[in-house]
Design a protein around this motif. Structure first.
Motif, PDB file in Angstrom:
ATOM      1  N   ASN A   1     -10.076   4.912   1.402  1.00 49.37           N
ATOM      2  CA  ASN A   1      -9.603   4.059   0.208  1.00 49.37           C
ATOM      3  C   ASN A   1      -7.925   3.886   0.423  1.00 49.37           C
ATOM      4  O   ASN A   1      -7.250   4.674   0.914  1.00 49.37           O
ATOM      5  N   ALA A   2      -7.569   2.526   0.136  1.00 47.02           N
ATOM      6  CA  ALA A   2      -6.129   2.224  -0.055  1.00 47.02           C
ATOM      7  C   ALA A   2      -5.606   1.379  -1.358  1.00 47.02           C
ATOM      8  O   ALA A   2      -6.364   0.671  -1.631  1.00 47.02           O
ATOM      9  N   VAL A   3      -4.867   1.921  -1.862  1.00 53.10           N
ATOM     10  CA  VAL A   3      -4.347   1.494  -3.203  1.00 53.10           C
ATOM     11  C   VAL A   3      -3.125   0.581  -3.204  1.00 53.10           C
ATOM     12  O   VAL A   3      -1.957   0.937  -2.694  1.00 53.10           O
ATOM     13  N   SER A   4      -3.168  -0.820  -3.498  1.00 55.40           N
ATOM     14  CA  SER A   4      -2.354  -1.838  -3.602  1.00 55.40           C
ATOM     15  C   SER A   4      -1.588  -1.675  -4.854  1.00 55.40           C
ATOM     16  O   SER A   4      -2.206  -1.799  -6.132  1.00 55.40           O
ATOM     17  N   ASP A   5      -0.265  -1.746  -5.045  1.00 55.35           N
ATOM     18  CA  ASP A   5       0.615  -1.674  -6.236  1.00 55.35           C
ATOM     19  C   ASP A   5       1.102  -2.768  -6.625  1.00 55.35           C
ATOM     20  O   ASP A   5       1.738  -3.050  -7.816  1.00 55.35           O
TER      21      ASP A   5
ATOM     22  N   ILE B   1       0.750  -1.214   0.170  1.00 57.83           N
ATOM     23  CA  ILE B   1       0.038   0.173  -0.018  1.00 57.83           C
ATOM     24  C   ILE B   1       0.815   1.218   0.113  1.00 57.83           C
ATOM     25  O   ILE B   1       1.702   1.567   0.926  1.00 57.83           O
ATOM     26  N   ASN B   2       0.774   2.159  -0.890  1.00 57.24           N
ATOM     27  CA  ASN B   2       1.327   3.518  -1.033  1.00 57.24           C
ATOM     28  C   ASN B   2       0.503   4.452  -0.803  1.00 57.24           C
ATOM     29  O   ASN B   2       0.471   5.210   0.204  1.00 57.24           O
ATOM     30  N   VAL B   3      -0.679   4.670  -1.846  1.00 52.07           N
ATOM     31  CA  VAL B   3      -1.463   5.708  -1.652  1.00 52.07           C
ATOM     32  C   VAL B   3      -2.941   5.213  -0.730  1.00 52.07           C
ATOM     33  O   VAL B   3      -3.234   4.302  -0.881  1.00 52.07           O
ATOM     34  N   MET B   4      -3.150   6.164   0.028  1.00 50.53           N
ATOM     35  CA  MET B   4      -4.468   6.178   0.999  1.00 50.53           C
ATOM     36  C   MET B   4      -5.087   7.340   0.787  1.00 50.53           C
ATOM     37  O   MET B   4      -4.449   8.541   0.526  1.00 50.53           O
ATOM     38  N   GLY B   5      -6.470   7.592   0.901  1.00 48.38           N
ATOM     39  CA  GLY B   5      -7.083   8.501   0.763  1.00 48.38           C
ATOM     40  C   GLY B   5      -8.336   8.429   1.218  1.00 48.38           C
ATOM     41  O   GLY B   5      -8.986   7.614   1.817  1.00 48.38           O
ATOM     42  N   TRP B   6      -9.480   9.277   1.016  1.00 49.35           N
ATOM     43  CA  TRP B   6     -10.674   9.679   1.378  1.00 49.35           C
ATOM     44  C   TRP B   6     -11.345  10.028   0.100  1.00 49.35           C
ATOM     45  O   TRP B   6     -10.971  10.751  -0.759  1.00 49.35           O
ATOM     46  N   TYR B   7     -12.734   9.478  -0.137  1.00 48.61           N
ATOM     47  CA  TYR B   7     -13.419   9.727  -1.401  1.00 48.61           C
ATOM     48  C   TYR B   7     -14.858  10.111  -0.486  1.00 48.61           C
ATOM     49  O   TYR B   7     -15.206   9.591   0.718  1.00 48.61           O
ATOM     50  N   ARG B   8     -15.799  10.738  -1.180  1.00 48.03           N
ATOM     51  CA  ARG B   8     -17.123  10.604  -0.631  1.00 48.03           C
ATOM     52  C   ARG B   8     -18.111  10.593  -1.760  1.00 48.03           C
ATOM     53  O   ARG B   8     -17.961  10.999  -3.024  1.00 48.03           O
TER      54      ARG B   8
ATOM     55  N   PRO C   1       0.608  -7.518  -6.292  1.00 44.63           N
ATOM     56  CA  PRO C   1       1.073  -7.665  -7.725  1.00 44.63           C
ATOM     57  C   PRO C   1       0.382  -7.084  -8.590  1.00 44.63           C
ATOM     58  O   PRO C   1       0.829  -7.021  -9.955  1.00 44.63           O
ATOM     59  N   VAL C   2      -1.017  -6.565  -8.564  1.00 44.55           N
ATOM     60  CA  VAL C   2      -1.462  -5.931  -9.412  1.00 44.55           C
ATOM     61  C   VAL C   2      -2.108  -4.627  -8.723  1.00 44.55           C
ATOM     62  O   VAL C   2      -2.351  -4.400  -7.394  1.00 44.55           O
ATOM     63  N   ARG C   3      -2.435  -3.527  -9.262  1.00 37.60           N
ATOM     64  CA  ARG C   3      -2.883  -2.215  -8.888  1.00 37.60           C
ATOM     65  C   ARG C   3      -4.378  -2.697  -8.450  1.00 37.60           C
ATOM     66  O   ARG C   3      -5.417  -3.388  -9.348  1.00 37.60           O
ATOM     67  N   TYR C   4      -5.009  -2.337  -7.262  1.00 36.55           N
ATOM     68  CA  TYR C   4      -6.280  -2.929  -6.628  1.00 36.55           C
ATOM     69  C   TYR C   4      -6.554  -1.831  -5.643  1.00 36.55           C
ATOM     70  O   TYR C   4      -5.832  -1.394  -4.487  1.00 36.55           O
ATOM     71  N   ASN C   5      -8.011  -1.394  -5.573  1.00 38.30           N
ATOM     72  CA  ASN C   5      -8.421  -0.472  -4.757  1.00 38.30           C
ATOM     73  C   ASN C   5      -9.124  -1.218  -3.523  1.00 38.30           C
ATOM     74  O   ASN C   5      -9.890  -2.019  -3.783  1.00 38.30           O
ATOM     75  N   TYR C   6      -8.769  -0.753  -2.426  1.00 36.31           N
ATOM     76  CA  TYR C   6      -9.654  -1.491  -1.169  1.00 36.31           C
ATOM     77  C   TYR C   6     -10.515  -0.254  -0.539  1.00 36.31           C
ATOM     78  O   TYR C   6      -9.959   0.928  -0.487  1.00 36.31           O
ATOM     79  N   TRP C   7     -11.630  -0.485  -0.142  1.00 33.53           N
ATOM     80  CA  TRP C   7     -12.524   0.582   0.211  1.00 33.53           C
ATOM     81  C   TRP C   7     -13.084   0.137   1.828  1.00 33.53           C
ATOM     82  O   TRP C   7     -13.180  -1.149   1.876  1.00 33.53           O
ATOM     83  N   GLY C   8     -13.260   1.140   2.482  1.00 31.88           N
ATOM     84  CA  GLY C   8     -13.955   0.873   4.026  1.00 31.88           C
ATOM     85  C   GLY C   8     -15.236   0.840   3.787  1.00 31.88           C
ATOM     86  O   GLY C   8     -15.758   0.878   2.591  1.00 31.88           O
ATOM     87  N   GLN C   9     -16.011   0.619   4.939  1.00 33.75           N
ATOM     88  CA  GLN C   9     -17.285   0.665   4.729  1.00 33.75           C
ATOM     89  C   GLN C   9     -18.298   1.938   4.547  1.00 33.75           C
ATOM     90  O   GLN C   9     -19.307   1.874   4.398  1.00 33.75           O
ATOM     91  N   GLY C  10     -17.291   3.032   4.829  1.00 32.35           N
ATOM     92  CA  GLY C  10     -18.177   4.459   4.772  1.00 32.35           C
ATOM     93  C   GLY C  10     -18.659   4.629   5.976  1.00 32.35           C
ATOM     94  O   GLY C  10     -18.961   3.952   6.986  1.00 32.35           O
ATOM     95  N   THR C  11     -18.561   6.195   6.162  1.00 35.45           N
ATOM     96  CA  THR C  11     -18.796   6.747   7.395  1.00 35.45           C
ATOM     97  C   THR C  11     -19.804   7.920   7.217  1.00 35.45           C
ATOM     98  O   THR C  11     -19.313   8.738   6.242  1.00 35.45           O
TER      99      THR C  11
ATOM    100  N   LYS D   1       1.422   3.492  13.010  1.00 36.40           N
ATOM    101  CA  LYS D   1      -0.228   2.960  13.126  1.00 36.40           C
ATOM    102  C   LYS D   1      -1.274   2.684  12.203  1.00 36.40           C
ATOM    103  O   LYS D   1      -2.339   1.930  12.300  1.00 36.40           O
ATOM    104  N   ASN D   2      -0.601   2.687  10.570  1.00 29.27           N
ATOM    105  CA  ASN D   2      -1.391   2.374   9.648  1.00 29.27           C
ATOM    106  C   ASN D   2      -2.672   2.909   9.591  1.00 29.27           C
ATOM    107  O   ASN D   2      -3.811   2.252   9.585  1.00 29.27           O
ATOM    108  N   THR D   3      -2.539   4.393   9.845  1.00 28.05           N
ATOM    109  CA  THR D   3      -3.939   4.878  10.033  1.00 28.05           C
ATOM    110  C   THR D   3      -3.806   6.489   9.272  1.00 28.05           C
ATOM    111  O   THR D   3      -2.707   6.919   9.307  1.00 28.05           O
ATOM    112  N   VAL D   4      -4.943   6.444   8.649  1.00 30.42           N
ATOM    113  CA  VAL D   4      -4.925   8.034   7.921  1.00 30.42           C
ATOM    114  C   VAL D   4      -6.205   8.860   8.286  1.00 30.42           C
ATOM    115  O   VAL D   4      -7.139   8.180   8.823  1.00 30.42           O
ATOM    116  N   TYR D   5      -5.876   9.934   8.440  1.00 32.04           N
ATOM    117  CA  TYR D   5      -6.982  10.860   9.202  1.00 32.04           C
ATOM    118  C   TYR D   5      -7.414  12.092   8.134  1.00 32.04           C
ATOM    119  O   TYR D   5      -6.650  12.211   7.118  1.00 32.04           O
TER     120      TYR D   5
END
Length: 118
Positions: free
Chosen positions: A96-100, A31-38, A102-112, A75-79
Motif C-alpha cells: 500500500n502507498a498513500v498519496s497526500d 507518497i509519504n506512508v507505505m506499508g503492508w496489509y493482508r 492533491p487528495v489522500r488516495y490509497n494505491y494497492w499492489g496486486q497482492g502476493t 530505490k522506491n522500495t519497501v520490504y
C-alpha cells in the motif's frame, strides 16, 4: 499515478522466514506512508505494518517482534521481513502507498500469497 509491484511470497513451514518486496513507480513525490496489509480467506483486509518516508514504523500487535518493515527511498522500495511465521500468517499480502496530494488516495499492489504450513 503510482504502480506497486510485490514479490517474495511463497510457501514456508511454520517457524520459517520470508521477505516481501514492493517496488513503486510513477508519480511518487506525494507518497509519504507505505506499508503492508493482508487478507486471509473469509476475513477483512488488515494492517500489518506501515513506514513513513522518514522511517517512523507502525506494526499490528500480532506481528510485533516477528516482522520488520523497512524502506529504501532511493530505490522506491519497501520490504517486509517476516520471521517466526505462523499458520495464522497465511494470507494474501498487499503493498500500500498513500498519496497526500492533491487528495489522500490509497494505491494497492496486486497482492502476493504467503502460505505457512504447520
Amino acid at each position: 499515478q503510482v504502480q506497486l509491484v510485490e514479490s517474495g511470497g511463497g510457501l514456508v513451514q511454520a517457524g520459517g522466514s520470508l521477505r516481501l518486496s514492493c517496488a513503486a513507480s510513477g508519480t511518487l513525490f506525494s507518497i509519504n506512508v507505505m506499508g503492508w496489509y493482508r487478507q486471509a480467506p473469509g476475513k477483512q483486509r488488515e494492517l500489518v505494518a506501515t513506514i513513513t518516508r522518514s522511517g517512523w514504523k507502525n506494526y499490528a500487535d500480532s506481528v510485533k517482534g516477528r516482522f520488520t518493515i523497512s524502506r529504501d527511498n532511493a530505490k522506491n522500495t519497501v520490504y517486509l521481513q517476516m520471521n517466526s511465521l505462523k499458520p495464522e500468517d497465511t494470507a494474501v499480502y498487499y503493498c500500500n502507498a498513500v498519496s497526500d496530494y492533491p487528495v489522500r488516495y490509497n494505491y494497492w499492489g496486486q497482492g502476493t500469497q504467503v502460505t505457512v504450513s504447520s
